[in-house]
Write an enzyme that holds these catalytic residues in place. Structure first.
Site, PDB file in Angstrom:
ATOM      1  N   LYS A 214     -56.296  24.022  -8.165  1.00  0.00           N
ATOM      2  CA  LYS A 214     -55.391  24.501  -7.117  1.00  0.00           C
ATOM      3  C   LYS A 214     -55.884  25.846  -6.560  1.00  0.00           C
ATOM      4  O   LYS A 214     -56.749  26.492  -7.136  1.00  0.00           O
ATOM      5  CB  LYS A 214     -53.969  24.633  -7.682  1.00  0.00           C
TER       6      LYS A 214
HETATM    7  C1  LIG Z   1     -51.206  19.091  -8.890  1.00  0.00           C
HETATM    8  C2  LIG Z   1     -49.924  18.536  -8.361  1.00  0.00           C
HETATM    9  C3  LIG Z   1     -48.776  18.416  -9.157  1.00  0.00           C
HETATM   10  C4  LIG Z   1     -48.811  18.625 -10.637  1.00  0.00           C
HETATM   11  O1  LIG Z   1     -49.205  19.894 -11.026  1.00  0.00           O
HETATM   12  P1  LIG Z   1     -49.494  20.195 -12.573  1.00  0.00           P
HETATM   13  O2  LIG Z   1     -49.509  21.697 -12.607  1.00  0.00           O
HETATM   14  O3  LIG Z   1     -50.826  19.604 -12.909  1.00  0.00           O
HETATM   15  O4  LIG Z   1     -48.396  19.619 -13.371  1.00  0.00           O
HETATM   16  C5  LIG Z   1     -47.599  18.015  -8.566  1.00  0.00           C
HETATM   17  N1  LIG Z   1     -47.537  17.701  -7.246  1.00  0.00           N
HETATM   18  C6  LIG Z   1     -48.611  17.768  -6.456  1.00  0.00           C
HETATM   19  C7  LIG Z   1     -48.477  17.417  -5.016  1.00  0.00           C
HETATM   20  C8  LIG Z   1     -49.861  18.160  -6.998  1.00  0.00           C
HETATM   21  O5  LIG Z   1     -50.933  18.167  -6.231  1.00  0.00           O
END
Ligand SMILES: *Cc1c(COP(=O)(O)O)cnc(C)c1O
Length: 423
Positions: A214
């Site tokens: 991210k």
């Molecule tokens: C990455 C992601 C998540 C989950 O995030 P985590 O921190 O890995 O639990 C949820 N929603 C979207 C749209 C994502 O891209």
């Protein structure tokens, strides 16, 4: 092969850069064979190791002063009154749903086009995810479909700011009966804005992800922000089994404090060991967004006159540009993925339509063929590498392969298809 594409340690990359530039000086030879472009490369500063060492030295490893500092900073950045760091988006969302008392018998509306976690968290608390389709231009949740999906059991909607573009939260709010909660999936949208508003400002809560790929990351992590004091108080317990006092409080003043559990929670707190990686990144998010914006525009301009499709970005939106998705027409996505991967390009699919995944496809309560926009996008989309340190020669490699090895065959196949259709 896969591991070299997706995990590209900086040292390895810079060695290759030196190696490659000397090769290019001799002659422009072996370019395609040697070039590897990862899907993502993190931008954590070298000082990160010193920061982690500082936490280890402090003797207190779990959620404490380093978390509090980042939480204060999140409140300041988003102009909200409460922030809670969590071990992931997923655990943060489970904690929010538990804190709101959402569970068996309740419905939560989610878009069909998203990462599977958005729907899974609803199931994890025993509630029912109700899918709705997305808008064909933006791929964001379709507000008219949300309104049509509301029943007497609807407790919440989880709009997803897909790829970094915000859903218009005030418009969603206006379409919903009073009392239905809005929980923003802002996993892609730390930096995004819409009509001057940011995540967390017009909803009940917004949840971020600090997962490894991210825009802001500490490997694994997340955060919940909210303006709702009652929700924030419940959330504080929900992230720690439902306990009435966190570790930092249980031992405050040198005396042990008893705690109680009134309501079931999960375990979702972030340790200081990881939180310490976040603080420096928060100061430079806008600089890194500007780099992604420049790279995304370069892709868009270079690929504008091709059959590839892109999501539209609304005039009043500032996209966080988390990913760079394209749509490959004519059922050719998987073939194009193979060509890109074979040329060392770390392309991925974000995402296939969630109701098409076996868990949901085999569920008789999930409507069949109910989400045509999500289905079509999910069958055709792939994401190209996009991250702040993507170099021009790396982006050129991606564009060269698209123009040289992908688009000519795509064009001829489309002409063939159109020819057949005309007959
Ligand atoms: C990455 C992601 C998540 C989950 O995030 P985590 O921190 O890995 O639990 C949820 N929603 C979207 C749209 C994502 O891209």
């Amino acid at each position: 092969m896969i591991s070299t594409i997706f995990h590209d340690p900086i040292s390895h990359a810079s060695f290759r850069l030196k190696f490659r530039s000397s090769l290019l000086k001799i002659k422009n030879f072996g370019r395609e064979a040697s070039m590897r472009v990862p899907f993502y490369r993190h931008s954590l500063p070298a000082s990160s190791a010193t920061l982690v060492a500082e936490v280890i030295e402090s003797g207190f490893l779990t959620s404490g002063q380093y978390c509090s500092r980042v939480e204060d900073k999140l409140c300041a950045i988003f102009g909200v009154s409460h922030a809670k760091l969590t071990s992931s988006w997923t655990q943060g969302a489970v904690a929010v749903l538990l804190a709101l008392g959402i569970g068996p018998g309740d419905e939560v509306i989610v878009p069909a086009m998203t990462f599977v976690a958005t729907a899974n968290v609803v199931k994890q608390v025993g509630a029912t995810p109700v899918f709705v389709d997305v808008e064909p231009s933006t791929l964001l949740i379709d507000i008219a479909s949300v309104r049509a999906a509301v029943t007497s059991r609807t407790r919440a909607v989880i709009p997803v700011h897909l790829y970094g573009q915000m859903v218009e939260i005030p418009a969603l709010r206006a379409a919903l009966p009073a009392g239905i909660r809005i929980i923003e999936d802002a996993a892609h949208c730390f930096e995004g804005r819409r009509g001057g508003r940011r995540p967390g400002q017009d909803s009940d809560a917004a949840i971020f992800s600090f997962y490894a790929t991210k825009n802001v990351t500490c490997g694994e992590g997340g955060a919940v922000i909210t303006q709702d004091g009652a929700l924030a108080a419940n959330l504080k317990e929900a992230v720690l089994h439902g306990m009435s006092a966190a570790a930092a409080q249980r031992f405050s003043g040198g005396r042990y404090q008893h705690w109680d559990v009134a309501r079931l929670g999960t375990k979702a707190n972030l340790p200081d060991l990881l939180a310490v990686l976040l603080e420096t990144q928060l100061d430079s998010v806008d600089a890194r967004l500007a780099q992604r914006e420049r790279l995304a525009r370069r892709y868009e301009e270079n690929l504008a006159a091709t059959p590839l499709g892109f999501p539209a970005i609304e005039a009043e939106a500032v996209s966080a540009r988390h990913l760079f998705p394209i749509h490959v027409p004519g059922g050719q996505r998987d073939r194009v993925m193979r060509v890109l991967n074979d040329h060392g390009i770390g392309a991925t699919v974000n995402y296939r339509s969630v109701p098409e995944l076996s868990l949901y496809r085999n569920d008789p309560t999930v409507p069949r063929n109910g989400f045509p926009v999500s289905l079509d996008w999910g069958e055709g989309t792939l994401c190209l590498p996009l991250f702040p340190t993507l170099r021009q020669d790396e982006q050129d490699h991606v564009l060269n392969i698209l123009h040289g090895a992908v688009l000519p065959s795509l064009d001829s196949r489309m002409i063939e298809e159109r020819g057949v259709a005309a007959l």
